[in-house]
Write an enzyme that holds these catalytic residues in place. Structure first.
Site, PDB file in Angstrom:
ATOM      1  N   LYS A  34       0.832  -1.214   0.000  1.00 19.52           N
ATOM      2  CA  LYS A  34       0.000   0.000   0.000  1.00 19.52           C
ATOM      3  C   LYS A  34       0.862   1.258   0.000  1.00 19.52           C
ATOM      4  CE  LYS A  34      -2.209  -0.994   3.870  1.00 19.52           C
ATOM      5  NZ  LYS A  34      -1.555  -2.259   4.230  1.00 19.52           N
ATOM      6  N   ARG A  43      -9.472   1.123   8.907  1.00 19.50           N
ATOM      7  CA  ARG A  43      -9.110  -0.256   9.224  1.00 19.50           C
ATOM      8  C   ARG A  43     -10.214  -0.962   9.983  1.00 19.50           C
ATOM      9  NH1 ARG A  43      -3.208   0.718   9.069  1.00 19.50           N
ATOM     10  NH2 ARG A  43      -2.012  -1.188   9.327  1.00 19.50           N
ATOM     11  N   ARG A  76      12.041  -5.528   4.704  1.00 18.88           N
ATOM     12  CA  ARG A  76      11.898  -4.185   4.125  1.00 18.88           C
ATOM     13  C   ARG A  76      12.532  -3.083   4.981  1.00 18.88           C
ATOM     14  NH1 ARG A  76       5.346  -2.945   4.634  1.00 18.88           N
ATOM     15  NH2 ARG A  76       5.352  -2.633   6.879  1.00 18.88           N
ATOM     16  N   ARG A 101      11.255  -0.505  10.529  1.00 12.49           N
ATOM     17  CA  ARG A 101      10.210  -0.254  11.511  1.00 12.49           C
ATOM     18  C   ARG A 101      10.312  -1.213  12.690  1.00 12.49           C
ATOM     19  NH1 ARG A 101       4.663   0.288   8.233  1.00 12.49           N
ATOM     20  NH2 ARG A 101       4.003  -0.857  10.089  1.00 12.49           N
ATOM     21  N   ARG A 154      -0.416  -8.527  13.256  1.00 15.57           N
ATOM     22  CA  ARG A 154      -0.949  -7.516  12.326  1.00 15.57           C
ATOM     23  C   ARG A 154      -1.798  -8.173  11.247  1.00 15.57           C
ATOM     24  NH1 ARG A 154       4.495  -4.805  10.847  1.00 15.57           N
ATOM     25  NH2 ARG A 154       3.272  -3.600   9.364  1.00 15.57           N
TER      26      ARG A 154
HETATM   27  P1  AMP Z   1       0.918   0.657   9.095  1.00 13.60           P
HETATM   28  O1  AMP Z   1       2.075   1.595   8.932  1.00 13.60           O
HETATM   29  O2  AMP Z   1      -0.268   1.077   8.266  1.00 13.60           O
HETATM   30  O3  AMP Z   1       1.293  -0.784   8.879  1.00 13.60           O
HETATM   31  O4  AMP Z   1       0.440   0.780  10.622  1.00 13.60           O
HETATM   32  C1  AMP Z   1       1.313   0.431  11.677  1.00 13.60           C
HETATM   33  C2  AMP Z   1       0.514   0.272  12.966  1.00 13.60           C
HETATM   34  O5  AMP Z   1      -0.133   1.521  13.282  1.00 13.60           O
HETATM   35  C3  AMP Z   1      -0.615  -0.736  12.894  1.00 13.60           C
HETATM   36  O6  AMP Z   1      -0.154  -2.064  13.144  1.00 13.60           O
HETATM   37  C4  AMP Z   1      -1.542  -0.216  13.982  1.00 13.60           C
HETATM   38  O7  AMP Z   1      -1.040  -0.534  15.276  1.00 13.60           O
HETATM   39  C5  AMP Z   1      -1.432   1.290  13.813  1.00 13.60           C
HETATM   40  N1  AMP Z   1      -2.421   1.831  12.857  1.00 13.60           N
HETATM   41  C6  AMP Z   1      -2.170   2.418  11.653  1.00 13.60           C
HETATM   42  N2  AMP Z   1      -3.304   2.811  11.056  1.00 13.60           N
HETATM   43  C7  AMP Z   1      -4.310   2.440  11.891  1.00 13.60           C
HETATM   44  C8  AMP Z   1      -5.725   2.548  11.835  1.00 13.60           C
HETATM   45  N3  AMP Z   1      -6.348   3.095  10.780  1.00 13.60           N
HETATM   46  N4  AMP Z   1      -6.434   2.068  12.888  1.00 13.60           N
HETATM   47  C9  AMP Z   1      -5.824   1.509  13.964  1.00 13.60           C
HETATM   48  N5  AMP Z   1      -4.503   1.367  14.077  1.00 13.60           N
HETATM   49  C10 AMP Z   1      -3.733   1.825  13.047  1.00 13.60           C
END
Ligand code: AMP
Length: 229
Positions: free
Chosen positions: A24, A99, A138, A172, A183
């Site tokens: 994404k 989400r 990554r 990360r 996740r």
């Molecule tokens: P991402 O960078 O999108 O993979 O997000 C990393 C982490 O941030 C996720 O595993 C969640 O803990 C949190 N997170 C990101 N976006 C959301 C969202 N829309 N709702 C809830 N938690 C989020």
């Protein structure tokens, strides 16, 4: 106006759906450059809040490290603030939001206040089994955010970012095999139902996201061009 210039009058709203590792962020960055839209990643906004030590960041930190979802209340507030910034008038690509169904409903309510609509919710379809390998290898350029992978995409010159020439890279904290499992579980339990939600709204598009980054990007560009006219 060239073939990729949007003919839309209200700012476009695109949503990218897909499990962690689906690409994404990579695809959002490519769409951002090609269509002049703004990428909004709630993961990036939350990581910035954690780094800055804000009250929301303090609450989110442990949740993110465990691979669980941060509360709807925190995420919706962060997204609402970011959407009200002037650059979002160019149109946005939502990467990692919504989400949950509560977040999707909150987004619908926010957009109806501003007379906007969702042009497309694009679901990136991938095999779960491949995601652990994709995520655990990554990393990104610390300066410009360009994404790389130990096996699939290394810089042309080792240690130097292809995009900006930066020499520092970061990984990360939640890109570990254990956290990825949580996740992925959170994705299937709480986010995958949004595919049916957006199908019901008549805006769902799907794309096979297991192939080469550039060929997926071409497919995405076709979908976005169609959705913005
Ligand atoms: P991402 O960078 O999108 O993979 O997000 C990393 C982490 O941030 C996720 O595993 C969640 O803990 C949190 N997170 C990101 N976006 C959301 C969202 N829309 N709702 C809830 N938690 C989020």
């Amino acid at each position: 106006m060239d073939a990729t210039t949007p003919a839309t009058t209200t700012p476009a709203v695109l949503i990218l759906l897909g499990p962690p590792g689906a690409g994404k962020g990579t695809q959002a960055r490519m769409l951002e450059q090609r269509f002049g839209l703004v990428q909004l990643s709630t993961g990036d906004l939350l990581r910035a809040a954690v780094a800055a030590g804000t009250p929301a960041g303090k609450q989110a930190k442990a949740v993110m490290e465990a691979g669980d979802l941060v509360s709807d209340e925190i995420v919706i507030a962060i997204l609402r603030d970011r959407l009200s910034e002037p650059d979002c008038a160019k149109g946005v690509i939502l990467d990692g939001f919504p989400r949950t169904t509560v977040q999707a409903q909150a987004l619908d309510a926010l957009l109806s206040e501003t007379g906007q609509r969702i042009n497309a919710a694009i679901s990136l379809e991938v095999d779960d089994a491949a995601m652990v390998e994709r995520i655990s290898g990554r990393y990104t350029c610390a300066a410009c955010g360009e994404g790389y992978h130990d096996s699939f995409k290394t810089p042309a010159q080792a240690g130097i970012c292809d995009s900006c020439g930066g020499t520092e890279f970061k990984r990360r904290a939640d890109d570990t095999a254990e956290t990825v499992a949580s996740r992925l579980a959170a994705y299937h339990a709480q986010t995958a139902p949004l595919i049916a939600y957006y199908e019901g709204e008549g805006v769902l598009q799907t794309i096979d996201a297991m192939g080469e980054i550039d060929s997926i990007a071409r497919g995405m560009a076709g979908i976005v061009t169609g959705a913005m006219t």
